[in-house]
Design an enzyme around this catalytic site. Sequence first.
Site: not given
Ligand code: 2RA
Length: 321
Positions: A134, A247
Site C-alpha cells: 500500500c 497512509h
Molecule cells: C502496513 N503496508 O501498512 C503494510 C501492510 N498492509 O502495515
Amino acid sequence: TGPSLAVVGVTGAVGQEFLSVLQDRDFPFRSIKMLASKRSAGQNLNFLGQNYVVEELTRDSFDDVDIALFSAGGSISKEFGPLAVERGTIVVDNSSAFRMQEGVPLVVPEVNPEAMEGIKVGRGKGALIANPNCSTIICLMAATPLHRHSKVLRMVVSTYQAASGAGAAAMRELEQQTHEVLEGKPPTCKIFQRQYAFNLFSHNSAVLPNGYNEEEMKLVKETRKIWNDTNVKVTATCVRVPVMRAHAESINLQFENPLDEDTARDILKKAPGLVIIDDRTSNIRRDVSQEGNYGLDIFVCGDQIRKGAALNAVQIAEMLL
Ligand code: 2RA
C-alpha cells in the site's frame, strides 16, 4: 456474462473492501465465491442483494474460477496461489509473497500497465499478478508522473501509516486504547504490544540485518521493479501512527534534469487518480536544500485499504477483461 470470481480472505478488512469496490465499479462477473479460513466458513454475507455463505478455502476452490482476488496473508497466497494458477485462474495477490519474483508482474494500473501486457481472462491460461504494498502504491501514484517527465535519481520517503495496514483488529484496538487512555485506564496492548493511542513508532514489521524494517525495504525494492530501474536510489522510513485508514507520505525527489514546482504542479494536476490539495504551506515545493530545480518535496495521502489494496487489485482485474 463476465468472468467467474473468487475473493480469498473475504471476511478481512481488504476482503470486505474488494466487495465494496466490485460493487462501486459495477464489475461484470457471472459468479462469485466467498472464500475464507475454516474459522470464518459458514458465515452469511449479503452482496448486491444476494445471500452468500462463506466457503472454506480448499485446493479445489478454483476449478471454475477465472479471476481470484487474494488478501489472506502471504502463507495462504504461497499455498493456494500456484494451485489456482494451475487450474487456469488468474490470481491478483495482495500479499508480499510473489511481488519480487521474476516473471510476476507488480502492477499499479495508472503507473505500469504494460507490465501485465497480454494477460487476459478466457485464454484458459492461469497467471499470477502481484498487488504492490500500500505505501508503495500511494507513493508511486504521485512520484511516477514526475519521474516520467524528469527522471528521478533519488527518492527519500517518510511514511505515516494507519492502523488499517495492520488489519481490522488493529483498528479496533486503536479505538479501544484511545478510550482507555482518555479514561485514565491502562491501554490494552495485544496487537503491537505497546501503546498505540496518542503514540507513534517505527513500523511494526521485522527489522532486517541492514537496519531497515521490511516495510521500508518493500518501498525500496518495489519502486525499482515497478519503474524498471535498478539504479534509482530510494530510502524510506516507515512509521505507524494513530490514524484509522489513511497512509500519509512525505516524498523528497531529486531529478536528473531540473523540474520546477509549477511544472510539477501541472503534471500532478493531470495525473490519473490524484487530487491536488496544494495550500502552499504543505504541498508541492522546491527542495531548498538542492541547487536550482533539481529537488522537489511533496506530501501525499491515500486510503490504505482502498487504493492501497482493494481498488488497485480490482483495477488490475478490470484490465484482464
Ligand atoms: C502496513 N503496508 O501498512 C503494510 C501492510 N498492509 O502495515
